[in-house]
Motif scaffolding. Structure first.
Motif, mmCIF file in Angstrom:
data_model
loop_
_atom_site.group_PDB
_atom_site.id
_atom_site.type_symbol
_atom_site.label_atom_id
_atom_site.label_comp_id
_atom_site.label_asym_id
_atom_site.label_seq_id
_atom_site.Cartn_x
_atom_site.Cartn_y
_atom_site.Cartn_z
ATOM 1 N N LEU A 284 -0.612 -88.840 11.966
ATOM 2 C CA LEU A 284 0.039 -90.009 12.545
ATOM 3 C C LEU A 284 -0.080 -89.975 14.068
ATOM 4 N N LEU A 285 -0.610 -91.041 14.638
ATOM 5 C CA LEU A 285 -0.773 -91.094 16.091
ATOM 6 C C LEU A 285 0.582 -91.247 16.781
ATOM 7 N N VAL A 286 0.834 -90.407 17.764
ATOM 8 C CA VAL A 286 2.052 -90.494 18.572
ATOM 9 C C VAL A 286 1.667 -90.378 20.041
ATOM 10 N N ASP A 287 2.602 -90.735 20.921
ATOM 11 C CA ASP A 287 2.349 -90.555 22.347
ATOM 12 C C ASP A 287 2.829 -89.169 22.777
ATOM 13 N N GLU A 288 2.776 -88.906 24.067
ATOM 14 C CA GLU A 288 3.151 -87.570 24.545
ATOM 15 C C GLU A 288 4.630 -87.266 24.359
ATOM 16 N N TYR A 289 5.429 -88.311 24.055
ATOM 17 C CA TYR A 289 6.857 -88.112 23.798
ATOM 18 C C TYR A 289 7.136 -87.948 22.300
ATOM 19 N N LEU A 290 6.075 -87.855 21.500
ATOM 20 C CA LEU A 290 6.162 -87.682 20.044
ATOM 21 C C LEU A 290 6.721 -88.923 19.354
ATOM 22 N N ASN A 291 6.552 -90.068 20.016
ATOM 23 C CA ASN A 291 6.984 -91.364 19.499
ATOM 24 C C ASN A 291 5.799 -92.123 18.917
ATOM 25 N N VAL A 292 6.023 -92.830 17.822
ATOM 26 C CA VAL A 292 4.973 -93.679 17.255
ATOM 27 C C VAL A 292 4.926 -94.966 18.078
ATOM 28 N N PRO A 293 3.778 -95.307 18.680
ATOM 29 C CA PRO A 293 3.686 -96.527 19.496
ATOM 30 C C PRO A 293 4.107 -97.765 18.716
ATOM 31 N N GLY A 294 4.948 -98.578 19.332
ATOM 32 C CA GLY A 294 5.433 -99.795 18.688
ATOM 33 C C GLY A 294 6.638 -99.582 17.806
ATOM 34 N N HIS A 295 7.010 -98.316 17.582
ATOM 35 C CA HIS A 295 8.174 -97.989 16.754
ATOM 36 C C HIS A 295 9.014 -96.935 17.488
ATOM 37 N N PRO A 296 9.833 -97.363 18.440
ATOM 38 C CA PRO A 296 10.614 -96.393 19.217
ATOM 39 C C PRO A 296 11.593 -95.584 18.383
ATOM 40 N N GLU A 297 11.875 -96.046 17.145
ATOM 41 C CA GLU A 297 12.812 -95.322 16.283
ATOM 42 C C GLU A 297 12.123 -94.266 15.428
ATOM 43 N N ILE A 298 10.774 -94.206 15.443
ATOM 44 C CA ILE A 298 10.037 -93.261 14.608
ATOM 45 C C ILE A 298 9.363 -92.201 15.475
ATOM 46 N N PHE A 299 9.607 -90.958 15.131
ATOM 47 C CA PHE A 299 8.990 -89.816 15.801
ATOM 48 C C PHE A 299 8.191 -89.024 14.766
ATOM 49 N N ALA A 300 7.243 -88.231 15.227
ATOM 50 C CA ALA A 300 6.478 -87.372 14.316
ATOM 51 C C ALA A 300 6.075 -86.106 15.052
ATOM 52 N N CYS A 301 5.971 -85.015 14.305
ATOM 53 C CA CYS A 301 5.616 -83.734 14.912
ATOM 54 C C CYS A 301 5.006 -82.820 13.857
ATOM 55 N N GLY A 302 4.436 -81.713 14.310
ATOM 56 C CA GLY A 302 3.836 -80.752 13.401
ATOM 57 C C GLY A 302 2.473 -81.199 12.900
ATOM 58 N N ASP A 303 2.060 -80.678 11.744
ATOM 59 C CA ASP A 303 0.734 -80.970 11.199
ATOM 60 C C ASP A 303 0.530 -82.439 10.873
ATOM 61 N N ALA A 304 1.618 -83.167 10.662
ATOM 62 C CA ALA A 304 1.511 -84.583 10.291
ATOM 63 C C ALA A 304 1.205 -85.473 11.481
ATOM 64 N N ALA A 305 1.311 -84.957 12.709
ATOM 65 C CA ALA A 305 1.206 -85.783 13.907
ATOM 66 C C ALA A 305 -0.009 -85.407 14.755
ATOM 67 N N ALA A 306 -0.704 -86.442 15.242
ATOM 68 C CA ALA A 306 -1.780 -86.238 16.217
ATOM 69 C C ALA A 306 -1.141 -86.334 17.595
ATOM 70 N N VAL A 307 -0.766 -85.181 18.136
ATOM 71 C CA VAL A 307 -0.034 -85.116 19.407
ATOM 72 C C VAL A 307 -1.019 -84.886 20.547
ATOM 73 N N PRO A 308 -1.014 -85.733 21.574
ATOM 74 C CA PRO A 308 -1.931 -85.533 22.698
ATOM 75 C C PRO A 308 -1.735 -84.159 23.332
ATOM 76 N N ASP A 309 -2.849 -83.470 23.558
ATOM 77 C CA ASP A 309 -2.810 -82.164 24.211
ATOM 78 C C ASP A 309 -2.955 -82.388 25.704
ATOM 79 N N LEU A 310 -1.853 -82.366 26.425
ATOM 80 C CA LEU A 310 -1.879 -82.665 27.855
ATOM 81 C C LEU A 310 -2.630 -81.606 28.650
ATOM 82 N N ALA A 311 -2.817 -80.421 28.063
ATOM 83 C CA ALA A 311 -3.594 -79.378 28.728
ATOM 84 C C ALA A 311 -5.094 -79.597 28.556
ATOM 85 N N ASN A 312 -5.465 -80.415 27.564
ATOM 86 C CA ASN A 312 -6.874 -80.731 27.305
ATOM 87 C C ASN A 312 -6.989 -82.229 27.044
#
Length: 436
Positions: A284-312
């Motif tokens: 699931l695509l999320v932003d750097e805040y682990l929020n799903v774009p367009g859905h401020p009430e939905i967060f995702a983390c772990g293996d289920a989430a495509a979390v931007p790697d700010l170091a890369n």
């Protein structure tokens, strides 16, 4: 807030467990937190190979949610679907009854399941390694093969039963090979008729080296340790076909065996794709805040989430327990911030290093970038696991001590049969497609 808001956390693995636990400590009862998971425990996956080897009792790696997540309501169920528009979840509880649950905030942390490849015969003849049931099955299977080899007078059958093939040389495959080989050698030791019978272990992977995600020095250490014990390491190699008589490797060799252990990696839980939200390779695509774009009430983390790697920049964080735990903490802070408690922050990480247990007194580790091998690495590895465990540390340390002082019991428990842990479906611990 005039009334309690409900935060639903889907999945009780590293990410979901940590998110629920952290948020409970921050909210102090001001928010209702519901953790939805099909088991009543958090499974510490990194020590599962030691369960398969008979070193640890399976209960030692299963941490009761009720004991370590005070203030969190646990719903023993699997999530079937999410209605993001109406903020509702459709679940199936432990007895197969449908449940409907509303939420104000949703944390998706459903984790991952075994990755399957379109290889003929693998689904029918291979077994994965992602649950306690699979670990117990593997332990019985390994011991059973040595016992059946001892009972047969056919040299070809004996050799096949004493041959074990592991596909996938990442963390899981490498540790399963290391621990499994020592278990089979211990089992052979009490059978005089097998004294001169070779125990053959093959570790195969398409990558150019084992543990490709690790520093090359650690990879060489692990390779040297396993090869020194007689493990055949086949890099650039995989399985072309699996049958009841054995496996054909991609290099053309047919290996007679009754044991194919599938550790090629994981894929995000299928629930993610059913959400109808943007994904990246099933995550699931999320932003750097682990929020799903367009859905401020939905967060995702772990293996289920495509979390931007700010170091890369341009890349996503790897699917590891270390990332899952840290993302779980950060998502809890950001959920709390959405209720006015603190300030939301982007997910950033510093690599603390990795540890790989190679069985016996051997390990490979690079804490804070310092490469270690042998006994010092073993001390660091076990110390890291004890610190990472949310409970039961004394019991685990006690099992380790007993394993050092006493001979291992190589007996079948016969608790899990092969049909109960098929590679093609979720395990009994993950009904409804929900994983940790």
């Amino acid at each position: 807030m005039s009334e309690k808001q409900r935060v639903a956390v889907v999945g009780g693995g590293f990410a979901g467990f940590t998110a629920a636990r952290t948020l409970s400590r921050m909210a102090r009862g001001a928010i209702e937190i519901v953790l939805i998971n099909p088991t009543d425990y958090f499974l510490y996956l990194p020590l599962l190979p030691e369960v398969a080897a008979g070193i640890l009792d399976p209960r030692k790696v299963a941490i009761p949610l009720a004991g370590v997540c005070p203030g969190v309501r646990h719903l023993l169920a699997g999530v079937d679907s999410v209605d993001a528009g109406n903020r509702r979840l459709r679940c199936t509880d432990a007895e197969g009854n449908p449940r409907d649950l509303g939420y104000d905030r949703l944390v998706i942390a459903v984790g991952s399941v075994n990755k399957l490849l379109p290889v003929p015969g693998v689904a029918e003849h291979a077994h994965g390694f992602r649950s306690i049931a699979e670990a117990l099955y593997l332990r019985d299977h390994l011991i059973r093969q040595i016992e059946l080899a001892d009972a047969t007078g056919d040299p070809k059958e004996r050799q096949a039963r004493c041959t074990f093939v592991v596909v996938g040389a990442g963390y899981t495959g490498t540790e399963v090979t290391a621990q499994g080989q020592l278990l089979t050698l211990d089992t052979r030791r009490s059978r005089p008729a097998l004294r001169d019978q070779p125990i053959r272990w093959i570790l195969a992977d398409l990558a150019p080296r084992i543990l490709p995600e690790l520093d090359e020095r650690l990879s060489r250490t692990a390779h040297r340790t396993l090869a020194g014990r007689g493990v055949e390491i086949r890099t650039g190699t995989s399985v072309a076909e699996a049958t009841t008589e054995g496996v054909e490797l991609s290099d053309g060799e047919f290996v007679p065996t009754r044991s194919l252990i599938w550790c090629v990696g994981v894929r995000p839980d299928p629930l993610v794709e059913s959400l109808g939200l943007p994904t990246e390779k099933g995550r699931l695509l999320v932003d750097e805040y682990l929020n799903v774009p367009g859905h401020p009430e939905i967060f995702a983390c772990g293996d289920a989430a495509a979390v931007p790697d700010l170091a890369n920049p341009g890349k996503y964080t790897a699917m590891t327990a270390q990332h899952a735990s840290r993302q779980g903490k950060q998502v809890a802070r950001n959920v709390a911030a959405s209720y006015g408690r603190g300030e939301r922050k982007p997910y950033r990480h510093n690599d603390l290093g990795f540890v790989v247990d190679l069985g016996g007194a051997k390990a490979a580790a690079n804490p804070l970038g310092v490469p270690l091998s042998g006994f010092p690495a073993k001390v660091v590895t076990r110390g890291y696991h004890l610190l990472a465990m949310p409970g039961g540390r004394a019991r685990i340390a006690g099992n380790w001590l007993l394993d050092t002082l006493l001979p291992r019991q190589t007996v079948q428990l016969d608790l899990v049969r092969g049909p109960a842990v098929p590679l093609t479906s979720t395990s009994p611990e993950r009904p409804g497609g929900l994983s940790g």
